[in-house]
Design an enzyme around this catalytic site. Structure first.
Site, PDB file in Angstrom:
ATOM      1  N   ARG A  87       0.829  -1.209   0.000  1.00 15.50           N
ATOM      2  CA  ARG A  87       0.000   0.000   0.000  1.00 15.50           C
ATOM      3  C   ARG A  87       0.863   1.259   0.000  1.00 15.50           C
ATOM      4  NH1 ARG A  87      -3.409  -2.485  -2.245  1.00 15.50           N
ATOM      5  NH2 ARG A  87      -5.141  -3.442  -1.185  1.00 15.50           N
ATOM      6  N   GLU A  90       1.816   1.704  -3.403  1.00 13.46           N
ATOM      7  CA  GLU A  90       0.650   2.194  -4.123  1.00 13.46           C
ATOM      8  C   GLU A  90       0.479   3.702  -3.916  1.00 13.46           C
ATOM      9  OE1 GLU A  90      -3.894   0.705  -4.729  1.00 13.46           O
ATOM     10  OE2 GLU A  90      -3.196   0.855  -2.648  1.00 13.46           O
ATOM     11  N   SER A 113      15.565  14.859   1.467  1.00 13.93           N
ATOM     12  CA  SER A 113      16.610  13.975   1.954  1.00 13.93           C
ATOM     13  C   SER A 113      16.031  12.798   2.725  1.00 13.93           C
ATOM     14  CB  SER A 113      17.566  14.742   2.873  1.00 13.93           C
ATOM     15  OG  SER A 113      18.512  13.867   3.443  1.00 13.93           O
TER      16      SER A 113
END
Length: 146
Positions: A87, A90, A113
């Site tokens: 996820r 995703e 960073s």
């Protein structure tokens, strides 16, 4: 001791002790997210922090030495199948370009960073279902021209 053996040893000691990463981090005065990352082998720990983690978990100096070792930060290049990790991929897949555009619009051409970085994970109770709050805090690093 290598990082894989170190991680297995630490996780076994953590389970035997019955502590959470949150408990360990707070007891040592360290970020639970950072402690977890170091114990899973993705960050190196300064000697004093490595010794404190090993001592807290009742582990020997070989674990502290392994915690101090610089990690090789590499992971499988395939998209993971663990649902929680998938996820997160995703989210970046769907919102990555959006985040890039918004960050660069606000800061200019550059990156966030992952070295000068901190992360917090919080639980927000909600009657419709508890929510996960991830806070990623990284220094902006502008690309330079030369």
């Amino acid at each position: 001791m290598d990082k894989v053996t170190m991680t297995e040893t630490i996780v076994a000691a953590k389970l035997a002790k019955g502590d959470s990463w949150e408990t360990i981090g707070k007891a040592l005065g360290m970020s639970p997210v950072w402690v977890t990352s170091a114990c899973l082998g993705m960050n190196s720990a300064p000697p004093e922090k490595a010794a404190a983690i090993a001592e807290y978990l009742g582990l020997g100096p070989e674990v502290a030495t392994a915690l101090e070792a610089f990690p090789t930060k590499i992971w499988d290049q395939a998209v993971p199948t663990d649902p929680l990790i998938y996820r997160l991929y995703e989210v970046v897949g769907v919102y990555g370009e959006t985040l890039k555009e918004v960050i660069q619009e606000k800061f200019g051409d550059g990156i966030m960073s992952a070295i000068d970085f901190s992360m917090e994970v919080d639980k927000i109770e909600d009657p419709k279902g508890d929510r996960v709050l991830l806070t990623l805090n990284g220094k902006f690093l502008p690309y330079k021209s030369w």
